[in-house]
Design an enzyme around this catalytic site. Structure first.
Site, PDB file in Angstrom:
ATOM      1  N   HIS A   1      -4.332  -8.743  13.940  1.00  0.00           N
ATOM      2  CA  HIS A   1      -5.335  -7.741  14.214  1.00  0.00           C
ATOM      3  C   HIS A   1      -5.577  -7.375  15.836  1.00  0.00           C
ATOM      4  CE1 HIS A   1      -6.775 -10.096  10.547  1.00  0.00           C
ATOM      5  NE2 HIS A   1      -7.300  -9.007  10.124  1.00  0.00           N
TER       6      HIS A   1
ATOM      7  N   THR B   1      -8.325 -22.000  -3.253  1.00  0.00           N
ATOM      8  CA  THR B   1      -8.246 -22.331  -1.910  1.00  0.00           C
ATOM      9  C   THR B   1      -9.345 -21.845  -0.906  1.00  0.00           C
ATOM     10  OG1 THR B   1      -6.622 -20.842  -1.514  1.00  0.00           O
ATOM     11  CG2 THR B   1      -5.810 -23.029  -2.226  1.00  0.00           C
TER      12      THR B   1
ATOM     13  N   SER C   1      -6.847 -12.404  15.039  1.00  0.00           N
ATOM     14  CA  SER C   1      -5.323 -13.037  15.131  1.00  0.00           C
ATOM     15  C   SER C   1      -4.738 -12.157  15.894  1.00  0.00           C
ATOM     16  CB  SER C   1      -4.783 -12.902  13.780  1.00  0.00           C
ATOM     17  OG  SER C   1      -4.573 -11.501  13.067  1.00  0.00           O
TER      18      SER C   1
ATOM     19  N   THR D   1      -7.307  -1.481  10.328  1.00  0.00           N
ATOM     20  CA  THR D   1      -8.077  -2.751   9.871  1.00  0.00           C
ATOM     21  C   THR D   1      -9.381  -2.859  10.096  1.00  0.00           C
ATOM     22  OG1 THR D   1      -7.975  -5.145   9.445  1.00  0.00           O
ATOM     23  CG2 THR D   1      -7.176  -4.283  11.575  1.00  0.00           C
TER      24      THR D   1
ATOM     25  N   LYS E   1      -3.723  -4.227  16.007  1.00  0.00           N
ATOM     26  CA  LYS E   1      -4.477  -3.040  15.520  1.00  0.00           C
ATOM     27  C   LYS E   1      -5.424  -2.523  16.475  1.00  0.00           C
ATOM     28  CE  LYS E   1      -2.451  -2.739  11.446  1.00  0.00           C
ATOM     29  NZ  LYS E   1      -1.870  -1.484  10.768  1.00  0.00           N
TER      30      LYS E   1
ATOM     31  N   ARG F   1      -7.755 -21.326   9.852  1.00  0.00           N
ATOM     32  CA  ARG F   1      -8.030 -20.213  10.820  1.00  0.00           C
ATOM     33  C   ARG F   1      -9.134 -20.758  11.988  1.00  0.00           C
ATOM     34  NH1 ARG F   1      -7.284 -14.586   7.689  1.00  0.00           N
ATOM     35  NH2 ARG F   1      -5.820 -15.572   5.937  1.00  0.00           N
TER      36      ARG F   1
ATOM     37  N   LEU G   1      -8.762 -12.564  -2.720  1.00  0.00           N
ATOM     38  CA  LEU G   1      -9.094 -12.237  -3.914  1.00  0.00           C
ATOM     39  C   LEU G   1      -7.764 -12.284  -4.951  1.00  0.00           C
ATOM     40  CD1 LEU G   1     -10.981 -11.847  -6.073  1.00  0.00           C
ATOM     41  CD2 LEU G   1     -11.210  -9.293  -5.655  1.00  0.00           C
ATOM     42  N   ASN G   2      -7.010 -11.564  -4.509  1.00  0.00           N
ATOM     43  CA  ASN G   2      -5.707 -11.561  -5.430  1.00  0.00           C
ATOM     44  C   ASN G   2      -5.016 -13.182  -5.411  1.00  0.00           C
ATOM     45  OD1 ASN G   2      -5.564  -8.965  -5.819  1.00  0.00           O
ATOM     46  ND2 ASN G   2      -3.904  -8.515  -4.884  1.00  0.00           N
TER      47      ASN G   2
ATOM     48  N   CYS H   1       0.853  -1.247   0.179  1.00  0.00           N
ATOM     49  CA  CYS H   1      -0.037  -0.109  -0.043  1.00  0.00           C
ATOM     50  C   CYS H   1       0.765   1.189  -0.088  1.00  0.00           C
ATOM     51  CB  CYS H   1      -0.780   0.028   1.068  1.00  0.00           C
ATOM     52  SG  CYS H   1      -2.039  -1.226   1.462  1.00  0.00           S
TER      53      CYS H   1
HETATM   54  P1  NAD Z   1       3.376  -4.428   3.717  1.00  0.00           P
HETATM   55  O1  NAD Z   1       4.083  -5.537   4.563  1.00  0.00           O
HETATM   56  O2  NAD Z   1       3.481  -4.676   2.012  1.00  0.00           O
HETATM   57  O3  NAD Z   1       4.204  -2.899   3.715  1.00  0.00           O
HETATM   58  C1  NAD Z   1       4.551  -2.547   5.013  1.00  0.00           C
HETATM   59  C2  NAD Z   1       5.858  -2.046   5.076  1.00  0.00           C
HETATM   60  O4  NAD Z   1       6.317  -1.272   6.150  1.00  0.00           O
HETATM   61  C3  NAD Z   1       6.915  -2.783   4.151  1.00  0.00           C
HETATM   62  O5  NAD Z   1       7.638  -2.297   3.266  1.00  0.00           O
HETATM   63  C4  NAD Z   1       7.739  -3.077   5.438  1.00  0.00           C
HETATM   64  O6  NAD Z   1       9.153  -3.369   4.967  1.00  0.00           O
HETATM   65  C5  NAD Z   1       7.616  -1.892   6.282  1.00  0.00           C
HETATM   66  N1  NAD Z   1       7.971  -1.929   7.753  1.00  0.00           N
HETATM   67  C6  NAD Z   1       7.361  -2.739   8.770  1.00  0.00           C
HETATM   68  N2  NAD Z   1       7.786  -2.618  10.003  1.00  0.00           N
HETATM   69  C7  NAD Z   1       8.637  -1.726   9.974  1.00  0.00           C
HETATM   70  C8  NAD Z   1       9.505  -0.861  10.975  1.00  0.00           C
HETATM   71  N3  NAD Z   1       9.371  -1.465  12.019  1.00  0.00           N
HETATM   72  N4  NAD Z   1      10.182   0.174  10.431  1.00  0.00           N
HETATM   73  C9  NAD Z   1      10.154   0.401   9.150  1.00  0.00           C
HETATM   74  N5  NAD Z   1       9.396  -0.175   8.307  1.00  0.00           N
HETATM   75  C10 NAD Z   1       8.740  -1.118   8.580  1.00  0.00           C
HETATM   76  O7  NAD Z   1       1.877  -4.045   3.869  1.00  0.00           O
HETATM   77  P2  NAD Z   1       0.531  -3.489   3.270  1.00  0.00           P
HETATM   78  O8  NAD Z   1      -0.332  -4.503   2.611  1.00  0.00           O
HETATM   79  O9  NAD Z   1       1.290  -2.496   2.529  1.00  0.00           O
HETATM   80  O10 NAD Z   1      -0.106  -2.963   4.855  1.00  0.00           O
HETATM   81  C11 NAD Z   1       0.245  -1.568   4.986  1.00  0.00           C
HETATM   82  C12 NAD Z   1      -0.442  -1.134   6.285  1.00  0.00           C
HETATM   83  O11 NAD Z   1      -2.072  -1.328   5.885  1.00  0.00           O
HETATM   84  C13 NAD Z   1      -0.374  -2.420   7.339  1.00  0.00           C
HETATM   85  O12 NAD Z   1      -0.425  -1.632   8.458  1.00  0.00           O
HETATM   86  C14 NAD Z   1      -1.809  -3.055   7.102  1.00  0.00           C
HETATM   87  O13 NAD Z   1      -2.072  -3.496   8.588  1.00  0.00           O
HETATM   88  C15 NAD Z   1      -2.669  -2.332   6.597  1.00  0.00           C
HETATM   89  N6  NAD Z   1      -3.668  -2.911   5.863  1.00  0.00           N
HETATM   90  C16 NAD Z   1      -3.299  -3.553   4.622  1.00  0.00           C
HETATM   91  C17 NAD Z   1      -4.333  -4.333   3.968  1.00  0.00           C
HETATM   92  C18 NAD Z   1      -3.987  -5.342   2.913  1.00  0.00           C
HETATM   93  O14 NAD Z   1      -4.803  -6.008   2.227  1.00  0.00           O
HETATM   94  N7  NAD Z   1      -2.761  -5.318   2.226  1.00  0.00           N
HETATM   95  C19 NAD Z   1      -5.681  -4.160   4.400  1.00  0.00           C
HETATM   96  C20 NAD Z   1      -5.974  -3.386   5.508  1.00  0.00           C
HETATM   97  C21 NAD Z   1      -5.004  -2.698   6.116  1.00  0.00           C
HETATM   98  N1  USQ Z   2      -9.271 -16.951   2.754  1.00  0.00           N
HETATM   99  C1  USQ Z   2      -9.570 -18.093   2.031  1.00  0.00           C
HETATM  100  N2  USQ Z   2      -8.503 -18.742   1.129  1.00  0.00           N
HETATM  101  C2  USQ Z   2      -7.455 -18.133   0.891  1.00  0.00           C
HETATM  102  C3  USQ Z   2      -7.019 -17.053   1.771  1.00  0.00           C
HETATM  103  C4  USQ Z   2      -8.017 -16.566   2.569  1.00  0.00           C
HETATM  104  O1  USQ Z   2     -10.634 -18.674   2.193  1.00  0.00           O
HETATM  105  O2  USQ Z   2      -6.492 -18.817   0.196  1.00  0.00           O
HETATM  106  C5  USQ Z   2     -10.178 -16.584   3.517  1.00  0.00           C
HETATM  107  C6  USQ Z   2      -9.872 -16.386   5.127  1.00  0.00           C
HETATM  108  O3  USQ Z   2      -9.939 -17.664   5.990  1.00  0.00           O
HETATM  109  C7  USQ Z   2     -10.520 -15.267   5.585  1.00  0.00           C
HETATM  110  C8  USQ Z   2     -10.702 -14.357   4.366  1.00  0.00           C
HETATM  111  O4  USQ Z   2     -10.490 -15.265   3.311  1.00  0.00           O
HETATM  112  O5  USQ Z   2     -11.817 -15.594   5.947  1.00  0.00           O
HETATM  113  C9  USQ Z   2      -9.803 -13.027   4.375  1.00  0.00           C
HETATM  114  O6  USQ Z   2      -8.530 -13.626   4.339  1.00  0.00           O
HETATM  115  P1  USQ Z   2      -7.323 -12.521   3.844  1.00  0.00           P
HETATM  116  O7  USQ Z   2      -5.829 -13.196   3.929  1.00  0.00           O
HETATM  117  O8  USQ Z   2      -7.544 -12.381   2.539  1.00  0.00           O
HETATM  118  O9  USQ Z   2      -7.417 -11.290   4.664  1.00  0.00           O
HETATM  119  P2  USQ Z   2      -6.960 -11.123   6.372  1.00  0.00           P
HETATM  120  O10 USQ Z   2      -6.072 -12.194   6.930  1.00  0.00           O
HETATM  121  O11 USQ Z   2      -8.252 -10.705   7.067  1.00  0.00           O
HETATM  122  O12 USQ Z   2      -5.959 -10.016   6.294  1.00  0.00           O
HETATM  123  C10 USQ Z   2      -5.953  -8.924   5.122  1.00  0.00           C
HETATM  124  C11 USQ Z   2      -4.566  -8.299   5.283  1.00  0.00           C
HETATM  125  C12 USQ Z   2      -4.628  -7.394   6.612  1.00  0.00           C
HETATM  126  C13 USQ Z   2      -5.987  -6.369   6.666  1.00  0.00           C
HETATM  127  C14 USQ Z   2      -6.962  -7.222   6.576  1.00  0.00           C
HETATM  128  C15 USQ Z   2      -8.391  -6.473   6.524  1.00  0.00           C
HETATM  129  O13 USQ Z   2      -3.656  -9.225   5.121  1.00  0.00           O
HETATM  130  O14 USQ Z   2      -3.551  -6.663   6.657  1.00  0.00           O
HETATM  131  O15 USQ Z   2      -6.014  -5.867   7.977  1.00  0.00           O
HETATM  132  O16 USQ Z   2      -7.056  -8.094   5.369  1.00  0.00           O
HETATM  133  S1  USQ Z   2      -9.686  -7.254   7.175  1.00  0.00           S
HETATM  134  O17 USQ Z   2      -9.682  -8.711   6.599  1.00  0.00           O
HETATM  135  O18 USQ Z   2     -10.780  -6.455   6.718  1.00  0.00           O
HETATM  136  O19 USQ Z   2      -9.659  -7.198   8.500  1.00  0.00           O
END
Ligand code: NAD
Ligand code: USQ
Length: 397
Positions: free
Chosen positions: A191, A262, A188, A146, A194, A331, A248-249, A13
């Protein structure tokens, strides 16, 4: 023009956000300790897309846009004085905090991973808050939280944006109305960190009037944004493995490599989603609408639609003729849940959400097909179990 520090700006992100804000004319500086790239080394997996080293990313961006982005490599959870000095020197208007360990399965792999996730995430957040207070500067923090802080139930109502109205019967027979943080219900260790971040925000906001926006984001899908599409060397990361790949990805790339989708358990889990392009737009909106000094923490639900996991699998199967595999759920989570979420604040600020109906599913499929040779099929299964019972049920199934 604002001066903005992006903590975690090398991540999924953070990188497209850095490019988007730089393209808008803001002065952007990234801090990242590259821990996510090191976790790829630990897990012996790579982003499906060929992400470039930070030096190349920044050079290409300067060539493409004419804008420079600064970069510092240090650990926000450990190098407190480095962070404080940077804040004092750069004098940012805002800091965007992505710098946390973000995968739920990774956080549940072992006691080491639980302790790392808690140490990293809580110390990062506390260091940022303490450094802002010590600097004496009025910096707006935008944090990526989150949807999982709420749990995924609804108690018969839409999940509000952060705060829940409650009525309390007082000892002298009156009824008092107030707003409290929505009760935390993490699924988890990740979570859980957060939910604890939220308390730190509430405290520093109350005690030091730090201006904070907390974005309760759903699952982000997609990979490219307007800026990352401009040159292949700017491409965003694409996690597909059992720890970091999100649902989804994962389904879209699994379809691209002919791997049965899966679905965990019955696939009755309903979750909130947002496309990565909308993530960067929402962050821009949050930056442009900071809370006033003394205002309580501003919380937005950063999601645009909800879907059930098995419906997503069916949709991807319809599009690609992929097979669906229902596997025992690693999970400890509800098999089936409804989810209704309020997201009026971003809509009120003019966000026009991208949805699954747009052509973006095809884009993720195309990206997956283009880099199919980079996929290691053995890394697809999720081998992180929430508890011993879940692990054993996997073995006996
Ligand atoms: P990501 O792991 O791709 O990016 C996090 C970045 O932070 C990484 O580049 C990592 O090297 C850096 N980092 C981690 N700890 C650090 C530290 N102590 N000092 C300096 N850098 C550090 O994750 P993302 O998917 O980009 O997510 C970013 C934020 O958004 C997270 O806090 C995550 O909880 C939140 N978020 C992500 C999703 C998702 O689906 N990807 C959904 C909801 C919320
Ligand atoms: N799931 C499947 N098959 C898979 C992967 C996941 O059925 O191959 C299910 C999981 O069991 C779960 C749901 O899909 O019920 C979502 O899993 P996920 O891995 O897509 O998402 P999650 O673990 O919730 O975490 C992701 C991000 C996290 C963010 C969170 C937002 O990694 O950083 O905080 O989405 S949320 O889900 O709204 O809390």
């Amino acid at each position: 023009m604002k001066k903005i520090i992006i903590l975690g700006g090398d991540g999924f992100c953070g990188w497209p956000t850095a490019l988007h804000l730089s393209a808008q004319g803001h002065k952007v500086l990234i801090v990242d300790n590259l821990s996510r790239r090191n976790i790829d080394n630990e897990l012996e997996v790579n982003s499906l897309t060929p992400i470039q080293p930070m030096g190349t990313r920044l050079k290409v961006w300067e060539a493409v846009s004419g804008n420079k982005i600064g970069f510092y490599n240090f650990d926000v959870s450990k190098n407190y004085h480095r962070l404080l000095t940077l804040i004092k020197e750069f004098q940012p208007d805002a800091m965007i905090h992505f710098a946390e360990q973000r995968a739920a399965p990774y956080s549940m792999k072992s006691s080491w991973h639980k302790r790392y996730t808690v140490d990293n995430n809580l110390n990062a957040t506390n260091n940022i808050l303490a450094a802002i207070v010590e600097s004496g500067l009025d910096v707006h923090i935008v944090h990526l939280g989150t949807m999982g802080v709420y749990g995924y139930g609804t108690a018969g109502m839409k999940i509000p944006e952060g705060y829940l109205k409650v009525k309390v019967d007082t000892d002298d027979g009156q009824t008092l109305e107030q707003e409290i943080l929505y009760p935390a219900n993490p699924g988890s260790i990740y979570h859980m960190t957060k939910t604890q971040d939220q308390l730190m925000f509430a405290y520093y906001n109350k005690n030091d009037q730090v201006r904070i926006t907390d974005l309760h984001q759903g699952i982000v899908w997609g990979t490219q944004t307007k800026e990352t599409r401009q040159d292949e060397r700017l491409i965003n990361r694409f996690d597909y493995d059992g720890d970091y790949g999100t649902v989804l990805n994962r389904f879209l790339m699994q379809a691209a490599v002919n791997y049965p989708l899966t679905v965990h358990g019955t696939g009755g889990q309903t979750r909130a989603f947002i496309h990565i392009q909308d993530t960067v737009r929402c962050i821009e909106i949050a930056l442009n609408n900071p809370p006033a000094k003394g205002e309580r923490v501003k919380i937005y639900n950063q999601m645009t639609e909800t879907h059930r996991v098995r419906d997503l699998a069916k949709l991807v199967a319809k599009l690609t003729h992929a097979k669906i595999d229902f596997i025992p759920n690693p999970r400890n989570e509800a098999d089936e849940n409804e989810l209704y979420v309020a997201n009026d604040r971003f809509l009120g600020h003019g966000l026009k959400p991208l949805t699954l109906e747009d052509t973006l599913l095809e884009e993720v499929l195309e990206v997956s097909k283009r880099y199919v040779d980079r996929c290691d099929l053995s890394k697809i299964p999720c081998v992180s179990y929430w508890n011993t019972e879940r692990k054993n049920s996997q073995k006996t199934s």
